[in-house]
Design a protein around this motif. Structure first.
Motif, PDB file in Angstrom:
ATOM      1  N   UNK A 330       0.820  -1.217  -0.170  1.00 20.31           N
ATOM      2  CA  UNK A 330      -0.115  -0.060  -0.082  1.00 20.31           C
ATOM      3  C   UNK A 330       0.954   1.157   0.178  1.00 20.31           C
ATOM      4  N   UNK A 331       0.134   2.430  -0.211  1.00 22.24           N
ATOM      5  CA  UNK A 331       0.806   3.738  -0.059  1.00 22.24           C
ATOM      6  C   UNK A 331       0.509   4.767   0.944  1.00 22.24           C
ATOM      7  N   UNK A 332      -0.489   4.304   1.712  1.00 25.59           N
ATOM      8  CA  UNK A 332      -0.847   5.041   2.774  1.00 25.59           C
ATOM      9  C   UNK A 332      -1.809   4.300   3.785  1.00 25.59           C
ATOM     10  N   UNK A 333      -1.742   4.538   5.105  1.00 19.73           N
ATOM     11  CA  UNK A 333      -2.551   3.978   6.056  1.00 19.73           C
ATOM     12  C   UNK A 333      -3.160   5.287   6.698  1.00 19.73           C
ATOM     13  N   UNK A 334      -4.740   5.254   6.965  1.00 22.06           N
ATOM     14  CA  UNK A 334      -5.169   5.994   7.584  1.00 22.06           C
ATOM     15  C   UNK A 334      -5.497   5.531   9.057  1.00 22.06           C
ATOM     16  N   UNK A 335      -5.328   6.321   9.971  1.00 21.05           N
ATOM     17  CA  UNK A 335      -5.704   5.877  11.343  1.00 21.05           C
ATOM     18  C   UNK A 335      -7.089   6.360  11.752  1.00 21.05           C
ATOM     19  N   UNK A 336      -7.895   5.442  12.110  1.00 23.85           N
ATOM     20  CA  UNK A 336      -9.296   5.482  12.678  1.00 23.85           C
ATOM     21  C   UNK A 336      -9.418   5.275  14.186  1.00 23.85           C
ATOM     22  N   UNK A 337      -8.993   6.315  14.955  1.00 26.13           N
ATOM     23  CA  UNK A 337      -9.071   5.658  16.572  1.00 26.13           C
ATOM     24  C   UNK A 337     -10.171   6.423  17.114  1.00 26.13           C
ATOM     25  N   UNK A 338     -10.601   7.364  16.758  1.00 32.19           N
ATOM     26  CA  UNK A 338     -11.750   8.042  17.360  1.00 32.19           C
ATOM     27  C   UNK A 338     -13.198   7.555  17.024  1.00 32.19           C
ATOM     28  N   UNK A 339     -14.123   7.596  17.898  1.00 34.82           N
ATOM     29  CA  UNK A 339     -15.480   7.295  17.523  1.00 34.82           C
ATOM     30  C   UNK A 339     -15.993   7.822  16.335  1.00 34.82           C
ATOM     31  N   UNK A 340     -15.775   8.868  16.045  1.00 36.64           N
ATOM     32  CA  UNK A 340     -16.304   9.754  15.015  1.00 36.64           C
ATOM     33  C   UNK A 340     -15.534   9.175  13.620  1.00 36.64           C
ATOM     34  N   UNK A 341     -14.149   8.957  13.798  1.00 34.28           N
ATOM     35  CA  UNK A 341     -13.562   8.575  12.404  1.00 34.28           C
ATOM     36  C   UNK A 341     -14.025   7.057  12.554  1.00 34.28           C
ATOM     37  N   UNK A 342     -14.286   6.364  13.334  1.00 32.44           N
ATOM     38  CA  UNK A 342     -14.336   4.881  13.087  1.00 32.44           C
ATOM     39  C   UNK A 342     -15.821   4.877  12.373  1.00 32.44           C
ATOM     40  N   UNK A 343     -16.886   5.767  12.771  1.00 31.79           N
ATOM     41  CA  UNK A 343     -18.252   5.736  12.110  1.00 31.79           C
ATOM     42  C   UNK A 343     -18.371   5.967  10.885  1.00 31.79           C
ATOM     43  N   UNK A 344     -17.341   6.969  10.294  1.00 27.74           N
ATOM     44  CA  UNK A 344     -17.195   7.576   8.885  1.00 27.74           C
ATOM     45  C   UNK A 344     -16.880   6.035   8.071  1.00 27.74           C
ATOM     46  N   UNK A 345     -15.921   5.440   8.370  1.00 30.17           N
ATOM     47  CA  UNK A 345     -15.295   4.333   7.676  1.00 30.17           C
ATOM     48  C   UNK A 345     -16.204   3.099   7.864  1.00 30.17           C
ATOM     49  N   UNK A 346     -16.779   2.786   8.996  1.00 29.44           N
ATOM     50  CA  UNK A 346     -17.563   1.829   9.175  1.00 29.44           C
ATOM     51  C   UNK A 346     -18.877   1.614   8.437  1.00 29.44           C
ATOM     52  N   UNK A 347     -19.462   2.831   8.311  1.00 33.85           N
ATOM     53  CA  UNK A 347     -20.712   2.900   7.523  1.00 33.85           C
ATOM     54  C   UNK A 347     -20.613   2.734   6.201  1.00 33.85           C
ATOM     55  N   UNK A 348     -19.446   2.796   5.587  1.00 35.68           N
ATOM     56  CA  UNK A 348     -19.095   2.429   3.902  1.00 35.68           C
ATOM     57  C   UNK A 348     -18.973   0.970   4.058  1.00 35.68           C
ATOM     58  N   UNK A 349     -17.992   0.520   4.744  1.00 38.77           N
ATOM     59  CA  UNK A 349     -17.670  -0.701   4.799  1.00 38.77           C
ATOM     60  C   UNK A 349     -18.988  -1.715   4.892  1.00 38.77           C
ATOM     61  N   UNK A 350     -19.905  -1.328   5.663  1.00 38.49           N
ATOM     62  CA  UNK A 350     -20.916  -2.331   5.807  1.00 38.49           C
ATOM     63  C   UNK A 350     -22.041  -1.947   4.590  1.00 38.49           C
ATOM     64  N   UNK A 351     -21.832  -1.090   3.877  1.00 41.90           N
ATOM     65  CA  UNK A 351     -22.618  -0.727   2.824  1.00 41.90           C
ATOM     66  C   UNK A 351     -22.279  -1.368   1.466  1.00 41.90           C
ATOM     67  N   UNK A 352     -21.133  -2.090   1.381  1.00 46.30           N
ATOM     68  CA  UNK A 352     -20.852  -2.478   0.159  1.00 46.30           C
ATOM     69  C   UNK A 352     -21.901  -3.143  -0.711  1.00 46.30           C
TER      70      UNK A 352
END
Length: 921
Positions: A330-352
């Motif tokens: 890979x070329x970049x790793x985003x770190x989602x450690x706060x609840x708000x950060x995780x909510x944004x990425x998990x929403x898309x992951x679950x909507x595949x």
């Protein structure tokens, strides 16, 4: 006598067999459709037993069903469908680390209750907000964290069941069943059973031999017994979570990075490819993802870590990122450690799945027939490469997403089953992929079950001896083949009962609103994913949340319209009273426009339906009155306060509830106030849409907006010559609405100034419905581009220093409830952002769904109770939990009315609070 009339007296619940109900239950989230004989809604286990007895005596099959989101066709059949989701949905007990539940309990519902104990149900499907525990047991569902928690079979401790002969045996002690199954297993060499642990195909003879008959029922898809109660084991809820989102230049590169993630003890490793990422960027409700991605990745790998402390999980994220970097992954790793950060990425992951389906064009859809294979993770990369080669050879494209941590990718090729030769292509691909998975040591079904899509291949995959043992087990439990026949064993070819090829070619129907491909195509976009059946988040679908009725979900309405529009005379079908009853409870909130993955716009279709229906039956008086709301409100204002004293007299003739307070008209309305004040001296012109509600019923809001805009340097001009047509659209008066739209566009197009509004439903009509009312008019696009909500301009003014706010609200808490149309069309970020600019104020947006008012809906006598029930689900409780000095903000006039009536608190328009913060009297 109809089947429903025969069965209904036998149970406390109800039974239906009308054509619309049968059509609504003829499909699930798969590519199949079979019309059932009837649909029953039991209230308790005795009802289920009575249904089994009666079906046995009548010689008709029975099929248990939860949310109807099965992807392989498990929950469709020519049977009496037993819908557990409507009534049998109670959590009976949480005792220690186990929960005792009815089969209609939704996964997220159980997790909300278990959260109080620091627990949760381990298997976590992407459909957790609507998937029932009974359905998960039927499929042996797994989910993204199965590398930690396994599948449903690993968490089921006990089941209460009804067999085909209506007996209710104890599966652990029943001598007849245990002896008979043991005798079958004694003669079977189970070494040929798939060795890969994550599988849900066939009957779990291996688990039965090891752990008893309860495990045999799990994954049996309702073919062996009907589950009426389950005791499931719960697991500890993780104390801390963190997510690493790896960015990769190809899907293969992302798959290759999975091993590193697993070496650090990942709780899940999920893949999304570029096809799905691109779809997410096109949607309002996923707009936040584009802000956090780096560059244009071809694939993302979401790696989730669980632990005891935030520092522990963050450290593992850092170590993985370093390992990926040193290994060239890979070329970049985003770190989602706060609840708000995780909510944004998990929403898309679950909507595949839903996002992929949204790219359907007509009957070319991403189909589920090879989407559930799984191989050992170490074999995933060569497997995916060969899988892609097979698709290329057959000229198919697909989206790739799923669970790399357990070697399961949900790959769904786009196929048009109505096109010549494509059914054959689908079958050829299914056969090749089944063989490919086996060659790599994997399975054909890992969490979605067999259903109609994969049962046909079970003899080939398991071998004759094991397959015959499965058939013997079926005969032990269900000797007359009454329970969900044709699944797992003795199944028809996968190419039978396909939904799309069986649909008649729709006859054209002339519509007033414009629908891409026609109204039938707009309704047929629904692929039964069932997001509209969620009940704990978002807005869609308020009437389902209030009734738990399939026909009052977006999916139910869309399927009903497909049936009507597929009839020989669709115009006549639009006059059907049963269809009217199905569409009547649609609040036209527009949430389906954004929250439905396929963007099914039920609000527009209901408006068109009402238009067609009223052409046959005539326009009711109430619809005419509310459709002329601007005239009504202008007259009410002109005659106030007398109009307020006499308003109650209209309740009876218009069918309005006597329990609902009516709006108060103001004689000193916005127009009178504006006319007597000095002309604006600002340097920049802005047009303020003087809507029918703010102008005549809540003029203080309009005054506040004008004064704020003027202080920000704007020269405010009121657009007050006519109605935008919003009320006419909602009542199906589309010819009238089109005339209003043409007049409004003509007036607004004469200027290039920004157009702002305070009532979201009115302002956003310019951006949304006008395009469907006036197709091809280039002025519509120009007007829509200029239309903005007032908070957007005020935020800009605060940021550039032209509007300064003081400390009047410092230390206050503000709860924001956004209007449904605002959430659907533009999102609430601008309104939330404006309130967040008030110095020292703390702003929280309530995730409370629709308030339940929906314009005239909550005033109408027959809708009042449902309106209040919807408000009482989440909005009223959220307000009740707030302190008395908390300020309530609501952008919609209907929302403010509902909050005042249902919660007993006054809510202000956000502009009023900003006006106060600016120190303006």
């Amino acid at each position: 006598m109809s089947l429903a009339r025969t069965l209904a007296p036998l149970i406390a619940g109800d039974v239906r067999d009308d054509p619309y109900t049968r059509h609504l239950y003829s499909s699930d989230a798969s590519m199949y459709a079979i019309e059932p004989l009837a649909v029953a809604f039991p209230r308790h286990a005795d009802d289920v037993q009575s249904l089994v007895v009666a079906c046995g005596e009548l010689g008709v099959p029975l099929l248990p069903r939860g949310a109807g989101t099965s992807l392989a066709g498990q929950t469709v059949g020519a049977a009496v469908i037993v819908d557990f989701s409507r009534h049998m949905n109670r959590i009976l007990e949480i005792d220690g680390r186990t929960a005792r539940v009815q089969p209609g309990v939704v996964q997220d519902q159980l997790n909300r209750a278990a959260r109080k104990h620091g627990l949760m149900f381990g298997p976590d499907t992407s459909t957790s907000n609507r998937a029932t525990i009974g359905g998960m047991i039927g499929n042996n569902s797994a989910g993204s964290h199965s590398v930690l928690y396994g599948s449903t079979i690993d968490h089921v401790e006990a089941l209460r069941v009804v067999l085909a002969d209506a007996t209710t045996p104890d599966l652990t002690t029943d001598t007849r069943l245990n002896t008979a199954v043991a005798e079958v297993l004694r003669g079977v060499d189970l070494s040929g059973f798939p060795r890969f642990w994550r599988h849900s195909g066939g009957y779990r003879l291996d688990a039965a031999a090891r752990d008893g008959l309860t495990k045999l029922i799990v994954g049996s898809e309702g073919t062996l017994a009907v589950v009426t109660e389950a005791t499931v084991r719960l697991v500890d809820r993780p104390r801390a979570k963190a997510i690493a989102v790896g960015h990769f230049t190809s899907t293969a590169a992302a798959v290759a990075a999975t091993a590193d993630a697993l070496s650090f003890g990942a709780a899940s490793v999920e893949l999304l490819d570029k096809a799905i990422l691109d779809l997410s960027k096109q949607r309002v409700d996923y707009a936040g993802l584009g802000d956090i991605l780096e560059g244009e990745p071809e694939a993302l790998l979401f790696v989730e870590f669980f632990g005891d402390t935030p520092r522990e999980v963050a450290d593992r994220v850092d170590k993985l990122a370093a390992t990926w970097k040193s290994g060239g992954h890979g070329y970049h790793t985003l770190r989602a450690v706060t609840g708000e950060q995780q909510a944004a990425v998990l929403k898309v992951r679950k909507a595949g799945l839903g996002l992929l389906m949204a790219s359907s064009v007509g009957s070319r859809r991403p189909l589920a027939f090879v989407e559930d294979t799984a191989v050992p993770p170490e074999r995933l990369l060569p497997y995916v490469e060969e899988f892609a080669q097979i698709l290329d050879r057959h000229g198919l494209r697909a989206g790739f997403y799923g669970h790399c941590s357990v070697g399961c990718l949900h790959i769904r090729p786009f196929v048009d089953l109505r096109a010549p030769g494509e059914i054959g292509t689908m079958r050829a691909v299914a056969e090749e992929i089944a063989e490919l998975a086996a060659r790599h040591g994997g399975v054909n079904s890992s969490e979605h079950g067999d259903g109609l899509a994969r049962s046909e291949f079970n003899r080939r995959l398991f071998g004759d001896q094991i397959y015959e043992a499965m058939r013997q087990v079926k005969r032990i439990f269900d000797p007359h083949d009454r329970l969900n026949p044709g699944k797992i064993v003795d199944a028809p070819p996968m190419t039978e009962h396909l939904r799309d090829p069986a649909q008649p070619e729709p006859r054209p129907l002339a519509t007033t609103l414009t629908f891409a491909g026609g109204m039938h195509a707009a309704a047929d976009r629904c692929m039964n994913v069932g997001v509209c059946r969620k009940d704990d988040t978002g807005v869609m679908c308020p009437s389902y949340m209030g009734t738990r009725e399939e026909e009052h979900s977006t999916r139910g309405r869309a399927n009903a319209l497909v049936k009507a529009l597929s009839s020989p005379d669709p115009r006549q079908a639009m006059g059907d009273e049963r269809l009217h009853g199905i569409l009547d409870l649609c609040l036209e909130c527009k949430a389906c426009q954004s929250e439905c993955p396929l963007g099914v716009d039920m609000a527009a279709m209901k408006s068109e339906f009402l238009h067609q229906y009223q052409e046959i039956h005539g326009v009711p008086l109430r619809a005419r009155v509310f459709g002329a709301i601007r005239t009504l409100n202008r007259l009410g204002s002109a005659t106030a306060p007398v109009s307020n004293w006499l308003a109650g007299a209209v309740r009876g003739p218009l069918g309005l509830s006597r329990r609902r307070p009516l709006p108060r008209f103001h004689r000193d309305n916005l127009l009178r106030w504006y006319a007597r004040r000095p002309a604006s001296r600002g340097t920049r012109e802005v047009i303020l849409l003087a809507d029918s509600f703010t102008t005549f019923s809540e003029p203080a809001i309009g005054r506040a907006a004008v004064e704020l805009l003027e202080r920000a340097g704007y020269r405010v001009r009121l657009e007050s010559e006519g109605c935008c047509g919003r009320s006419s659209i909602s009542k199906g008066l589309l010819d009238q609405a089109r005339t209003m739209a043409e007049a409004m566009v003509t007036r607004l197009a004469a200027s290039d100034a920004p157009i702002v509004g305070l009532e979201p439903s009115c302002l956003l009509t310019l951006k949304d419905e006008y395009a469907a009312l006036l197709p091809g008019d280039p002025r519509v696009r120009q007007v829509a581009a200029r239309a903005r909500l007032v908070p957007e301009l005020l935020s800009e003014a605060i940021d550039d220093g032209s509007l300064v706010l003081g400390d009047a609200l410092r230390g206050r808490t503000i709860l924001l409830h956004g209007h449904c149309h605002e959430k659907a069309v533009t999102g609430t970020a601008a309104t939330r952002g404006l309130l967040s600019r008030i110095p020292g104020a703390e702003v929280t947006e309530i995730d409370a769904g629709c308030c339940g008012m929906a314009g005239s809906f909550g005033f109408e006598a027959e809708h009042y109770d449902l309106s209040m029930k919807i408000g009482g689900l989440r909005l009223f409780p959220a307000i009740a939990e707030s302190s008395p000095d908390t300020l309530l903000a609501a952008t919609g006039v209907s929302c403010r009315q509902q909050i005042a009536h249902g919660a007993g608190r006054a809510a202000r328009h956000p502009v009023e609070l900003v006006h106060r913060a600016a120190g303006m009297p």
